[in-house]
Design a protein around this motif. Sequence first.
Motif, mmCIF file in Angstrom:
data_model
loop_
_atom_site.group_PDB
_atom_site.id
_atom_site.type_symbol
_atom_site.label_atom_id
_atom_site.label_comp_id
_atom_site.label_asym_id
_atom_site.label_seq_id
_atom_site.Cartn_x
_atom_site.Cartn_y
_atom_site.Cartn_z
ATOM 1 N N ASN A 1 16.744 -54.928 -11.748
ATOM 2 C CA ASN A 1 16.361 -53.620 -12.010
ATOM 3 C C ASN A 1 16.947 -52.599 -11.097
ATOM 4 N N GLU A 2 18.099 -52.808 -10.175
ATOM 5 C CA GLU A 2 18.702 -51.939 -9.352
ATOM 6 C C GLU A 2 20.278 -52.617 -9.210
ATOM 7 N N ILE A 3 21.134 -51.351 -9.233
ATOM 8 C CA ILE A 3 22.419 -51.976 -8.992
ATOM 9 C C ILE A 3 23.054 -50.809 -8.073
ATOM 10 N N ARG A 4 23.981 -51.152 -7.257
ATOM 11 C CA ARG A 4 24.631 -50.338 -6.422
ATOM 12 C C ARG A 4 25.903 -50.731 -6.208
ATOM 13 N N ILE A 5 26.932 -49.637 -6.637
ATOM 14 C CA ILE A 5 28.330 -49.909 -6.755
ATOM 15 C C ILE A 5 29.139 -48.716 -5.927
ATOM 16 N N GLU A 6 30.281 -48.947 -5.459
ATOM 17 C CA GLU A 6 31.085 -47.806 -4.758
ATOM 18 C C GLU A 6 31.513 -46.985 -5.871
ATOM 19 N N HIS A 7 31.332 -45.733 -5.774
ATOM 20 C CA HIS A 7 31.723 -44.813 -6.800
ATOM 21 C C HIS A 7 33.250 -44.762 -6.906
ATOM 22 N N PRO A 8 33.817 -44.855 -7.980
ATOM 23 C CA PRO A 8 35.273 -44.891 -8.311
ATOM 24 C C PRO A 8 35.993 -43.722 -7.928
ATOM 25 N N TYR A 9 35.435 -42.456 -7.894
ATOM 26 C CA TYR A 9 36.041 -41.325 -7.880
ATOM 27 C C TYR A 9 35.807 -40.795 -6.126
ATOM 28 N N TYR A 10 34.621 -40.708 -5.944
ATOM 29 C CA TYR A 10 34.229 -40.121 -4.486
ATOM 30 C C TYR A 10 34.615 -40.723 -3.538
ATOM 31 N N ASN A 11 35.210 -42.008 -3.601
ATOM 32 C CA ASN A 11 35.820 -42.897 -2.473
ATOM 33 C C ASN A 11 37.434 -42.668 -2.561
ATOM 34 N N THR A 12 37.877 -41.796 -3.378
ATOM 35 C CA THR A 12 39.313 -41.644 -3.399
ATOM 36 C C THR A 12 39.635 -40.232 -2.140
ATOM 37 N N PRO A 13 40.799 -40.004 -1.907
ATOM 38 C CA PRO A 13 40.994 -38.828 -0.875
ATOM 39 C C PRO A 13 40.508 -37.461 -1.502
ATOM 40 N N SER A 14 40.655 -37.341 -2.781
ATOM 41 C CA SER A 14 40.454 -36.094 -3.394
ATOM 42 C C SER A 14 38.946 -36.092 -3.696
ATOM 43 N N GLY A 15 38.434 -37.152 -3.988
ATOM 44 C CA GLY A 15 36.881 -37.307 -4.249
ATOM 45 C C GLY A 15 36.149 -37.021 -2.995
ATOM 46 N N ARG A 16 36.607 -37.926 -1.850
ATOM 47 C CA ARG A 16 36.009 -37.394 -0.585
ATOM 48 C C ARG A 16 35.943 -36.068 -0.181
ATOM 49 N N GLU A 17 36.930 -35.247 -0.208
ATOM 50 C CA GLU A 17 37.149 -33.813 -0.005
ATOM 51 C C GLU A 17 36.115 -33.109 -0.947
ATOM 52 N N GLU A 18 36.024 -33.576 -2.142
ATOM 53 C CA GLU A 18 35.014 -32.920 -2.848
ATOM 54 C C GLU A 18 33.595 -33.233 -2.590
ATOM 55 N N TRP A 19 33.275 -34.469 -2.005
ATOM 56 C CA TRP A 19 32.038 -34.880 -1.680
ATOM 57 C C TRP A 19 31.740 -33.935 -0.263
ATOM 58 N N GLY A 20 32.578 -33.825 0.507
ATOM 59 C CA GLY A 20 32.499 -33.131 1.790
ATOM 60 C C GLY A 20 32.221 -31.796 1.362
ATOM 61 N N GLN A 21 32.507 -30.878 0.292
ATOM 62 C CA GLN A 21 32.194 -29.772 0.057
ATOM 63 C C GLN A 21 30.773 -29.734 -0.489
ATOM 64 N N LEU A 22 30.362 -30.691 -1.023
ATOM 65 C CA LEU A 22 28.658 -30.636 -1.648
ATOM 66 C C LEU A 22 27.682 -30.501 -0.291
ATOM 67 N N LYS A 23 28.172 -30.989 0.752
ATOM 68 C CA LYS A 23 27.321 -30.956 1.875
ATOM 69 C C LYS A 23 25.982 -31.894 1.640
ATOM 70 N N LYS A 24 26.051 -33.041 1.228
ATOM 71 C CA LYS A 24 24.939 -33.555 0.977
ATOM 72 C C LYS A 24 24.834 -35.165 1.185
ATOM 73 N N ASP A 25 24.109 -35.596 1.726
ATOM 74 C CA ASP A 25 24.086 -37.051 1.984
ATOM 75 C C ASP A 25 23.380 -37.929 0.691
ATOM 76 N N THR A 26 22.845 -37.443 -0.072
ATOM 77 C CA THR A 26 22.335 -37.803 -1.363
ATOM 78 C C THR A 26 22.420 -36.824 -2.358
ATOM 79 N N LEU A 27 22.726 -37.212 -3.584
ATOM 80 C CA LEU A 27 22.695 -36.321 -4.946
ATOM 81 C C LEU A 27 22.089 -37.037 -5.786
ATOM 82 N N HIS A 28 20.894 -36.299 -6.349
ATOM 83 C CA HIS A 28 20.257 -37.086 -7.529
ATOM 84 C C HIS A 28 20.695 -36.677 -8.817
#
Length: 143
Positions: free
Chosen positions: A69-96
């Motif tokens: 009933n639960e799965i957790r995987i590494e996100h394929p985009y947000y763990n790339t250099p450009s994805g990490r940069e975009e994630w940093g701009q979101l300024k959130k620890d969690t995104l629903h």
Amino acid sequence: TQWKVLQTVKSLHGNNGVLTLVELRPKTGRYHQLRRHMAWVCKAPIVGDATYDEDNLRLRKRGLFLCSNEIRIEHPYYNTPSGREEWGQLKKDTLHLDEGCLLEEDEEKGIITLRARIDLPKKFASFLMHEDARAKKFLNESV
């Protein structure tokens, strides 16, 4: 396999008169790992397991009481250099993203994970409630 008890109920069929709802977290993805571990190591096979339960508590064709009933995987985009940069701009620890689905940062590991979760099938709660009531009735306990 890591495990923790979520609920126990009295049962006329369970080991020592008890059925237990457990959360299992496999460390590897071996074939039938959870089923074998519960049956052979814990001596508590999963209800409805016709393969690993010699006594096999048959449930009127209700099937194996095992559910992911639960799965957790590494996100394929947000763990790339450009994805990490975009994630940093979101300024959130969690995104629903949607009900039961979220993106979150594991600061300890430094990765963004996608987690999806669903409720357990209704047959789990229904079965536990039925077994508990039946055991109490036949053991002359108050329901």
